[in-house]
Design a protein around this motif. Structure first.
Motif, PDB file in Angstrom:
ATOM      1  N   VAL A 101       0.843  -1.202   0.000  1.00  0.00           N
ATOM      2  CA  VAL A 101       0.000   0.000   0.000  1.00  0.00           C
ATOM      3  C   VAL A 101       0.876   1.249   0.000  1.00  0.00           C
ATOM      4  O   VAL A 101       0.652   2.188  -0.777  1.00  0.00           O
ATOM      5  N   ASP A 102       1.916   1.253   0.855  1.00  0.00           N
ATOM      6  CA  ASP A 102       2.829   2.395   0.883  1.00  0.00           C
ATOM      7  C   ASP A 102       3.569   2.536  -0.444  1.00  0.00           C
ATOM      8  O   ASP A 102       3.795   3.648  -0.931  1.00  0.00           O
ATOM      9  N   ALA A 103       3.960   1.392  -1.016  1.00  0.00           N
ATOM     10  CA  ALA A 103       4.672   1.432  -2.293  1.00  0.00           C
ATOM     11  C   ALA A 103       3.798   2.031  -3.387  1.00  0.00           C
ATOM     12  O   ALA A 103       4.254   2.846  -4.196  1.00  0.00           O
ATOM     13  N   VAL A 104       2.532   1.638  -3.418  1.00  0.00           N
ATOM     14  CA  VAL A 104       1.601   2.163  -4.421  1.00  0.00           C
ATOM     15  C   VAL A 104       1.387   3.666  -4.213  1.00  0.00           C
ATOM     16  O   VAL A 104       1.420   4.448  -5.174  1.00  0.00           O
ATOM     17  N   LEU A 105       1.170   4.072  -2.977  1.00  0.00           N
ATOM     18  CA  LEU A 105       0.991   5.501  -2.690  1.00  0.00           C
ATOM     19  C   LEU A 105       2.206   6.312  -3.120  1.00  0.00           C
ATOM     20  O   LEU A 105       2.081   7.381  -3.722  1.00  0.00           O
ATOM     21  N   SER A 106       3.397   5.795  -2.810  1.00  0.00           N
ATOM     22  CA  SER A 106       4.625   6.487  -3.188  1.00  0.00           C
ATOM     23  C   SER A 106       4.764   6.576  -4.703  1.00  0.00           C
ATOM     24  O   SER A 106       5.127   7.623  -5.245  1.00  0.00           O
ATOM     25  N   ALA A 107       4.456   5.483  -5.384  1.00  0.00           N
ATOM     26  CA  ALA A 107       4.553   5.486  -6.846  1.00  0.00           C
ATOM     27  C   ALA A 107       3.571   6.473  -7.469  1.00  0.00           C
ATOM     28  O   ALA A 107       3.907   7.187  -8.419  1.00  0.00           O
ATOM     29  N   LEU A 108       2.348   6.516  -6.931  1.00  0.00           N
ATOM     30  CA  LEU A 108       1.359   7.463  -7.451  1.00  0.00           C
ATOM     31  C   LEU A 108       1.796   8.906  -7.212  1.00  0.00           C
ATOM     32  O   LEU A 108       1.647   9.767  -8.084  1.00  0.00           O
ATOM     33  N   ASP A 109       2.355   9.173  -6.024  1.00  0.00           N
ATOM     34  CA  ASP A 109       2.828  10.528  -5.700  1.00  0.00           C
ATOM     35  C   ASP A 109       3.928  10.969  -6.656  1.00  0.00           C
ATOM     36  O   ASP A 109       4.040  12.148  -6.999  1.00  0.00           O
ATOM     37  N   GLN A 110       4.777   9.994  -7.051  1.00  0.00           N
ATOM     38  CA  GLN A 110       5.928  10.328  -7.887  1.00  0.00           C
ATOM     39  C   GLN A 110       5.705   9.986  -9.358  1.00  0.00           C
ATOM     40  O   GLN A 110       6.653   9.965 -10.146  1.00  0.00           O
ATOM     41  N   ALA A 111       4.450   9.723  -9.710  1.00  0.00           N
ATOM     42  CA  ALA A 111       4.071   9.448 -11.096  1.00  0.00           C
ATOM     43  C   ALA A 111       4.900   8.323 -11.702  1.00  0.00           C
ATOM     44  O   ALA A 111       5.351   8.407 -12.851  1.00  0.00           O
ATOM     45  N   GLU A 112       5.117   7.274 -10.923  1.00  0.00           N
ATOM     46  CA  GLU A 112       5.872   6.115 -11.391  1.00  0.00           C
ATOM     47  C   GLU A 112       4.940   4.913 -11.514  1.00  0.00           C
ATOM     48  O   GLU A 112       3.933   4.819 -10.806  1.00  0.00           O
ATOM     49  N   ASP A 113       5.308   3.991 -12.397  1.00  0.00           N
ATOM     50  CA  ASP A 113       4.511   2.781 -12.599  1.00  0.00           C
ATOM     51  C   ASP A 113       4.943   1.747 -11.568  1.00  0.00           C
ATOM     52  O   ASP A 113       6.102   1.298 -11.588  1.00  0.00           O
ATOM     53  N   ILE A 114       4.037   1.351 -10.687  1.00  0.00           N
ATOM     54  CA  ILE A 114       4.390   0.420  -9.619  1.00  0.00           C
ATOM     55  C   ILE A 114       4.827  -0.927 -10.177  1.00  0.00           C
ATOM     56  O   ILE A 114       5.628  -1.636  -9.561  1.00  0.00           O
ATOM     57  N   ARG A 115       4.375  -1.290 -11.382  1.00  0.00           N
ATOM     58  CA  ARG A 115       4.797  -2.562 -11.964  1.00  0.00           C
ATOM     59  C   ARG A 115       6.275  -2.553 -12.324  1.00  0.00           C
ATOM     60  O   ARG A 115       6.936  -3.600 -12.301  1.00  0.00           O
ATOM     61  N   ASP A 116       6.817  -1.372 -12.657  1.00  0.00           N
ATOM     62  CA  ASP A 116       8.261  -1.289 -12.910  1.00  0.00           C
ATOM     63  C   ASP A 116       9.058  -1.636 -11.663  1.00  0.00           C
ATOM     64  O   ASP A 116      10.185  -2.123 -11.747  1.00  0.00           O
ATOM     65  N   VAL A 117       8.478  -1.366 -10.493  1.00  0.00           N
ATOM     66  CA  VAL A 117       9.130  -1.686  -9.226  1.00  0.00           C
ATOM     67  C   VAL A 117       9.036  -3.179  -8.952  1.00  0.00           C
ATOM     68  O   VAL A 117      10.043  -3.874  -8.780  1.00  0.00           O
ATOM     69  N   PHE A 118       7.829  -3.703  -8.920  1.00  0.00           N
ATOM     70  CA  PHE A 118       7.601  -5.084  -8.509  1.00  0.00           C
ATOM     71  C   PHE A 118       8.096  -6.111  -9.524  1.00  0.00           C
ATOM     72  O   PHE A 118       8.370  -7.255  -9.155  1.00  0.00           O
ATOM     73  N   GLU A 119       8.187  -5.736 -10.780  1.00  0.00           N
ATOM     74  CA  GLU A 119       8.574  -6.707 -11.803  1.00  0.00           C
ATOM     75  C   GLU A 119      10.063  -6.700 -12.113  1.00  0.00           C
ATOM     76  O   GLU A 119      10.518  -7.439 -12.989  1.00  0.00           O
ATOM     77  N   ASP A 120      10.829  -5.904 -11.396  1.00  0.00           N
ATOM     78  CA  ASP A 120      12.288  -5.900 -11.570  1.00  0.00           C
ATOM     79  C   ASP A 120      12.888  -6.981 -10.662  1.00  0.00           C
ATOM     80  O   ASP A 120      13.419  -6.693  -9.587  1.00  0.00           O
ATOM     81  N   VAL A 121      12.793  -8.228 -11.086  1.00  0.00           N
ATOM     82  CA  VAL A 121      13.260  -9.347 -10.261  1.00  0.00           C
ATOM     83  C   VAL A 121      14.788  -9.383 -10.271  1.00  0.00           C
ATOM     84  O   VAL A 121      15.415  -9.511 -11.333  1.00  0.00           O
ATOM     85  N   VAL A 122      15.375  -9.256  -9.087  1.00  0.00           N
ATOM     86  CA  VAL A 122      16.823  -9.216  -8.940  1.00  0.00           C
ATOM     87  C   VAL A 122      17.414 -10.628  -8.959  1.00  0.00           C
ATOM     88  O   VAL A 122      18.452 -10.880  -9.562  1.00  0.00           O
ATOM     89  N   TRP A 123      16.746 -11.576  -8.267  1.00  0.00           N
ATOM     90  CA  TRP A 123      17.270 -12.938  -8.155  1.00  0.00           C
ATOM     91  C   TRP A 123      16.123 -13.894  -7.866  1.00  0.00           C
ATOM     92  O   TRP A 123      15.181 -13.535  -7.158  1.00  0.00           O
ATOM     93  N   ARG A 124      16.211 -15.088  -8.419  1.00  0.00           N
ATOM     94  CA  ARG A 124      15.234 -16.146  -8.150  1.00  0.00           C
ATOM     95  C   ARG A 124      15.941 -17.338  -7.529  1.00  0.00           C
ATOM     96  O   ARG A 124      17.028 -17.716  -7.969  1.00  0.00           O
ATOM     97  N   HIS A 125      15.304 -17.915  -6.514  1.00  0.00           N
ATOM     98  CA  HIS A 125      15.867 -19.122  -5.888  1.00  0.00           C
ATOM     99  C   HIS A 125      14.742 -19.985  -5.350  1.00  0.00           C
ATOM    100  O   HIS A 125      13.950 -19.540  -4.519  1.00  0.00           O
ATOM    101  N   ARG A 126      14.670 -21.222  -5.856  1.00  0.00           N
ATOM    102  CA  ARG A 126      13.659 -22.193  -5.422  1.00  0.00           C
ATOM    103  C   ARG A 126      12.242 -21.602  -5.469  1.00  0.00           C
ATOM    104  O   ARG A 126      11.470 -21.707  -4.515  1.00  0.00           O
ATOM    105  N   GLY A 127      11.932 -20.929  -6.543  1.00  0.00           N
ATOM    106  CA  GLY A 127      10.596 -20.365  -6.719  1.00  0.00           C
ATOM    107  C   GLY A 127      10.371 -19.043  -6.028  1.00  0.00           C
ATOM    108  O   GLY A 127       9.326 -18.414  -6.200  1.00  0.00           O
ATOM    109  N   LYS A 128      11.348 -18.587  -5.251  1.00  0.00           N
ATOM    110  CA  LYS A 128      11.224 -17.309  -4.550  1.00  0.00           C
ATOM    111  C   LYS A 128      11.820 -16.200  -5.411  1.00  0.00           C
ATOM    112  O   LYS A 128      12.930 -16.338  -5.939  1.00  0.00           O
TER     113      LYS A 128
END
Length: 319
Positions: free
Chosen positions: A75-102
Motif C-alpha cells: 500500500v505504501d509502495a503504491v501511494l509512493s509510486a502514485l505521488d511520484q508518477a511512477e509505474d508500480i509494476r516497474d518496481v515489482f517486476e524488476d526481479v533481482v534474483w530467483r531461488h527455489r521459486g522465490k
C-alpha cells in the motif's frame, strides 16, 4: 461520496487475508471508510479521498491479477509510486534474483532506485533504518552478478564493533569471536543459494565473509564488495575500505546512522563520508525512510517514533 467496485475472488482473498492486514493498512493510510463484503469493495468519504483510494485499489487489483503477492507495505509502495508518477509494476517486476521459486525484487520506489543505482554506479551507499532491504537487495544483486559472471567473487564484510560484549571475553578463536557479527550475512546467503553450492563457493574463496579488519592492505579486483553496518566504521576505516576498490569491481555500503555503536566522541565514517564523496560521479547515495520498512507494520512506527524523539531532544548523531 461512495464508490463500489466488484473484484475477483483472488483479489478479495488477498485484500481480506487475516495475517497480511492489507485492508487495515488501506484504512490506516487512506482517509476514507473501506468495507469488503464478499466480492464488493465499498469506498466512502469525501471526493478527493475516495478518488485517491480508488486509484490505490485499482493498482493493487492489477498487481494481484498480474500474479504479485501484496501486503501492507505494498500500500505504501503504491501511494509512493502514485505521488511520484511512477509505474508500480516497474518496481515489482524488476526481479533481482530467483531461488527455489522465490523472487527477490524491490518492494518500494526507493528500493527500486537503490537497485538501479547499484547496477549503474561503481560505489553505492544505502543509508536508512533497519528493515528497508538495504543489505538483502545488495546481496541478491551480488549473487546475480556472480551467477552471470559479471564478477569473479563476492566479499561481504562488517566492522566487528563491540555493542555490550567485549570480543576478548567471547569463547573461541578470532573467527568464532566475530561469527555473531557476520551471522546475519550467512543467513541471507542461505536464503539465496543452495547450502551445497554456498559451501563450495566459500571453500574456494568465491564468496568471502570476513570482518572489516581483514580488508586492510588488499586490492579487490573483479569483485562485488558489500560493507554492512557501516555506521560503525570510523572515518579512517571507511577510507581504508573504499580504497580497496580494484578494477572490474563494484562496492555497496549500507548502514543506519541512527544505530551507531561507536563511543559518542568517535565520529562515524558513514556520516563523515557523505560530506566528502557526495558530488563525485560514479558514486550514489540512496536514502531510505520508515516508509521503506518492509517488516511488520509496527517496525515502521517504531522507527518513526525514535526518529521524532531524536529530533525533538536533539540527540541524533551528527558526526
Amino acid at each position: 461520496m461512495q464508490d463500489t467496485l466488484t473484484v475477483s475472488n483472488d483479489v478479495a482473498a488477498e485484500l481480506a487475508g487475516i495475517t497480511d492486514g492489507v485492508l487495515d493498512s488501506l484504512r490506516d493510510r487512506l482517509a476514507c471508510t473501506i468495507l469488503l463484503r464478499g466480492n464488493r469493495l465499498t469506498l466512502e468519504g469525501d471526493d478527493a479521498h475516495v478518488a485517491q483510494a480508488r486509484a490505490v485499489v485499482d493498482e493493487l487489483v492489477e498487481l494481484v491479477e498480474g500474479g504479485h503477492e501484496v501486503g501492507p507495505s505494498t500500500v505504501d509502495a503504491v501511494l509512493s509510486a502514485l505521488d511520484q508518477a511512477e509505474d508500480i509494476r516497474d518496481v515489482f517486476e524488476d526481479v533481482v534474483w530467483r531461488h527455489r521459486g522465490k523472487k527477490i525484487a524491490p518492494k518500494t520506489v526507493t528500493q527500486k532506485r537503490y537497485v538501479d543505482a547499484i547496477r549503474n554506479c561503481t560505489v553505492t551507499f544505502g543509508i536508512g533504518p533497519a528493515g528497508t532491504g538495504k543489505t538483502y537487495l545488495a546481496m541478491a544483486l551480488a549473487v546475480a552478478a556472480l551467477s552471470e559472471r559479471q564478477v569473479g567473487r563476492i566479499i561481504l564484510t562488517r566492522p566487528a564493533v563491540e555493542a555490550g560484549e567485549r570480543l576478548g571475553f567471547l569463547p573461541g578463536d578470532m573467527l568464532a569471536k566475530v561469527d555473531p557479527y557476520l551471522r546475519p550475512l550467512f543467513d541471507a546467503l542461505y536464503d539465496m543459494l543452495d547450502p551445497d553450492r554456498l559451501t563450495t563457493y566459500m571453500e574456494r574463496g568465491t564468496i568471502e565473509v570476513a570482518p572489516l579488519a581483514f580488508m586492510r592492505g588488499r586490492t579487490l579486483n573483479d569483485s562485488f564488495i558489500i560493507l554492512d553496518e557501516a555506521q560503525n566504521t570510523t572515518p579512517e576505516q571507511m577510507q581504508m575500505f573504499l580504497t580497496r576498490l580494484g578494477f572490474g569491481s563494484k562496492v555497496v555500503v549500507t548502514g543506519d546512522v541512527t544505530q551507531i555503536d561507536l563511543p559518542r566522541e568517535q565520529a562515524s565514517g558513514l556520516i563523515h563520508v557523505q560530506d566528502i564523496l557526495g558530488e563525485i560521479d560514479g558514486i550514489a547515495f540512496v536514502g531510505f525512510t520508515h516508509k521503506d520498512v518492509v517488516r511488520h507494520k509496527l517496525v515502521q512506527r517504531i522507527v518513526e517514533a525514535y526518529k521524532e524523539h531524536a529530533e525533538e531532544t536533539g540527540t541524533q548523531r551528527r558526526r
